[in-house]
Design an enzyme around this catalytic site. Structure first.
Site, PDB file in Angstrom:
ATOM      1  N   ASP A  12      -3.859   8.500  28.550  1.00 55.96           N
ATOM      2  CA  ASP A  12      -4.356   8.801  26.976  1.00 55.96           C
ATOM      3  C   ASP A  12      -3.467   7.799  26.342  1.00 55.96           C
ATOM      4  O   ASP A  12      -2.395   7.590  26.179  1.00 55.96           O
ATOM      5  CB  ASP A  12      -3.773  10.278  26.703  1.00 55.96           C
ATOM      6  N   SER A  62      -8.814  11.268  21.266  1.00 53.26           N
ATOM      7  CA  SER A  62      -8.834  12.044  22.950  1.00 53.26           C
ATOM      8  C   SER A  62      -9.915  13.006  22.983  1.00 53.26           C
ATOM      9  O   SER A  62     -10.382  13.207  24.012  1.00 53.26           O
ATOM     10  CB  SER A  62      -7.463  12.915  22.656  1.00 53.26           C
ATOM     11  N   PRO A 256     -11.054  20.754  16.822  1.00 52.87           N
ATOM     12  CA  PRO A 256     -10.771  22.143  17.003  1.00 52.87           C
ATOM     13  C   PRO A 256      -9.221  22.294  17.508  1.00 52.87           C
ATOM     14  O   PRO A 256      -8.530  23.023  17.001  1.00 52.87           O
ATOM     15  CB  PRO A 256     -11.558  22.798  18.148  1.00 52.87           C
ATOM     16  N   ARG A 258      -6.143  21.246  17.012  1.00 50.95           N
ATOM     17  CA  ARG A 258      -4.934  21.324  16.252  1.00 50.95           C
ATOM     18  C   ARG A 258      -5.307  22.251  15.022  1.00 50.95           C
ATOM     19  O   ARG A 258      -4.641  22.476  14.040  1.00 50.95           O
ATOM     20  CB  ARG A 258      -4.594  19.991  15.716  1.00 50.95           C
ATOM     21  N   LYS A 329      -2.300  17.848  26.368  1.00 49.18           N
ATOM     22  CA  LYS A 329      -3.658  17.270  26.679  1.00 49.18           C
ATOM     23  C   LYS A 329      -4.418  18.353  27.522  1.00 49.18           C
ATOM     24  O   LYS A 329      -5.432  17.636  28.112  1.00 49.18           O
ATOM     25  CB  LYS A 329      -3.389  15.747  27.287  1.00 49.18           C
ATOM     26  N   ASP A 435      -8.908   7.218  27.403  1.00 47.26           N
ATOM     27  CA  ASP A 435      -9.656   7.634  26.515  1.00 47.26           C
ATOM     28  C   ASP A 435     -10.023   7.106  25.192  1.00 47.26           C
ATOM     29  O   ASP A 435     -10.787   7.067  24.553  1.00 47.26           O
ATOM     30  CB  ASP A 435      -9.404   9.202  26.051  1.00 47.26           C
ATOM     31  N   HIS A 453      -4.371   5.513  16.510  1.00 39.41           N
ATOM     32  CA  HIS A 453      -5.269   4.928  17.499  1.00 39.41           C
ATOM     33  C   HIS A 453      -6.008   3.570  17.168  1.00 39.41           C
ATOM     34  O   HIS A 453      -5.820   3.064  16.159  1.00 39.41           O
ATOM     35  CB  HIS A 453      -6.458   5.787  18.056  1.00 39.41           C
TER      36      HIS A 453
END
Length: 502
Positions: A12, A62, A256, A258, A329, A435, A453
């Site tokens: 990740d 992710s 969804p 978090r 994750k 990812d 990211h």
């Protein structure tokens, strides 16, 4: 099928960049990955923007990363779907949105819009919030806004710009900014219920941390070295704008993972048992997209089912499979990887390794990588196919702590070496990809920390000398490639091709 287990390791936040500045991945001591890249064929595949169903140039994340890998195709999700409805004005007549407005009118109550106020596009997009404000206003109501601070998918101190844009919208479409809370509290996903409840109590007016002006409050927090992600929940001192019985609430986050815990406190769920000491009556609670296991009044954009995922093909072929990750994750190698649904496939096992109980993962850069590897090695000979996630590059990358990110990458490399040795003992094959990017860009041009990211490509490599890759590719090519390697039929729904060079 090829002899021995086949393992897919998703690293990740492990992106690729040739630029060494602030690059925790290139600058870390990684003897295993260095040798793998030197000795084995590999390619770099796209993991952002249109390649994963996002707007062109949008950073990967992710959720869509694992969704795309598991689906073997582009799946258009939250951001793109909602943007399209806004563009065509279809959003103005969204059934759930209008029902929430009518509920507030019928009960002579407030309609609240809460969510991550950020242009990041990972969990939400502030433009969606602005559009909802407009629609609510045009339907004769004044919305109450509850702001969640970002600081992870965007710069750590950027919420003031978002608040200024929000204020510009409210000049045209009047409403009230009632509360502020950093995502550390309002968007926890690791069952740190004390954080979630602090945010929830603030929304309900139970807490007594007040501000007069939201921007002044943020500046005060900054002076105490508390930035957007960690903004302590606070509210204006006005009991008329707290969330209460008979109100309508719209959660504007489309991702969804978090959004589930705080939603559980508002509307209940089938996934959590945490008790809510302050339940509300006759609340219309709407969520932007399906939050698996959450039981809202309604959903603005219900999830479209993805059929014939990688996991389904493996299960339907009579093979055994294992999914393994730590708490942070776990949803990604299960829920997202399986097309955005909670499902128990035939001959499938799942191992959840607890994440470390720390405030931020720079405190423990290795995270739970050692424990994941221990569990994996213990179970490796029991399964035909394994999908695992190592969270280190992403979660430590998000802290903006460069030195700790280097340590995270080095810890990760040592665990990959252990897995490589064991899987070769079993005559198996490991594929490695990521990812999205993150830890390869930890500093900007002015040497400020970068926590978000990236749009960089990610590696796709195997520890099997027989595996050669065609180029170029994207995350959607991963599942077809591995199925092809295993000698399994690639379903027509997977419209991305195998990259396996014959």
């Amino acid at each position: 099928m090829k002899k021995g287990p086949v393992l897919l390791a998703v690293l990740d936040g492990y992106g690729f960049s040739k630029d060494t500045k602030g690059n925790a991945i290139l600058n870390a001591k990684t003897p295993f990955m260095d040798n793998l890249v030197k000795e084995y064929d590999h390619c770099y595949i796209e993991a952002s923007g249109e390649y994963v169903g996002l707007p062109d140039g949008q950073i990967g994340n992710s959720e869509v990363g694992h969704l795309t890998i598991g689906a073997g195709r582009i799946v258009y999700t939250g951001l793109s779907l909602i943007n399209q409805d806004i563009k065509t004005k279809k959003f103005d007549s969204n059934k759930t949105l209008l029902e929430a407005i009518n509920h507030a009118k019928k009960n002579n109550s407030n309609i609240h819009i809460m969510g991550l106020l950020s242009p990041g596009g990972v969990h939400s997009n502030e433009q969606h919030i602005f559009e909802m404000i407009r629609i609510v206003s045009e339907n004769g109501l004044k919305p109450v806004i509850h702001v969640f601070g970002d600081g992870r998918d965007v710069a750590p101190q950027s919420i003031i710009s978002s608040l200024e844009r929000l204020n510009d919208v409210l000049k045209k479409y009047p409403g009230t900014i009632a509360t502020i809370s950093g995502r550390f509290y309002s968007m926890d996903r690791d069952k740190r219920w004390e954080r979630t409840k602090q945010a929830y109590d603030n929304l309900l007016g139970i807490s007594n941390n007040y501000f007069d002006n939201p921007i002044d409050y943020v500046n005060k927090q900054y002076s105490e070295n508390i930035f957007d992600e960690f903004l302590v929940p606070a509210r204006i001192n006005d009991s008329n704008v707290v969330i209460k019985d008979n109100d309508a609430v719209i959660h504007a986050n489309f991702r969804p993972d978090r959004a589930r815990q705080i939603s559980h406190l508002f509307c209940g769920s089938t996934v959590y048992e945490e008790k809510n000491d302050h339940p509300l009556k006759n609340l219309y609670y709407a969520i932007m997209m399906t939050y698996e296991g959450i039981t809202p009044t309604s959903i603005l954009f219900p999830t479209v089912v993805v059929k014939n995922t990688f996991g389904e093909v493996v299960a339907n072929s009579g093979l055994t499979q294992l999914r393994i990750a730590e708490t942070e994750k776990y949803a990604h190698v299960t829920f997202f990887f399986d097309g955005g649904v909670e499902v128990d496939l035939k001959n499938e096992s799942k191992i959840l390794v607890d994440s470390k109980k720390v405030k931020t993962y720079d405190e423990v850069p290795a995270m739970s990588a050692v424990e994941i590897t221990d569990k994996l090695i213990e179970n490796l000979d029991k399964f035909d196919v394994i999908v695992l996630n190592f969270a280190n590059a992403d979660m430590v990358g998000h802290t903006g702590k460069y030195n700790e990110a280097v340590l995270a990458i080095e810890a990760l490399d040592s665990q990959l070496a252990r897995i490589d040795q064991k899987i070769k003992e079993l005559n198996g094959t490991m594929f490695i990809t990521a990812d999205h990017g993150n830890a390869e860009v930890m500093l900007d041009d002015d040497n400020n920390p970068v926590t978000k990211h990236t749009t960089n490509p990610v590696i796709f490599i195997s520890n099997n000398k027989d595996v050669k890759f065609n180029k170029p590719g994207s995350l959607g090519n991963v599942a077809p490639t591995i199925l092809d390697f295993m000698g399994l039929e690639i379903p027509a729904d997977m419209d991305k091709k195998s990259l396996l060079k014959k």
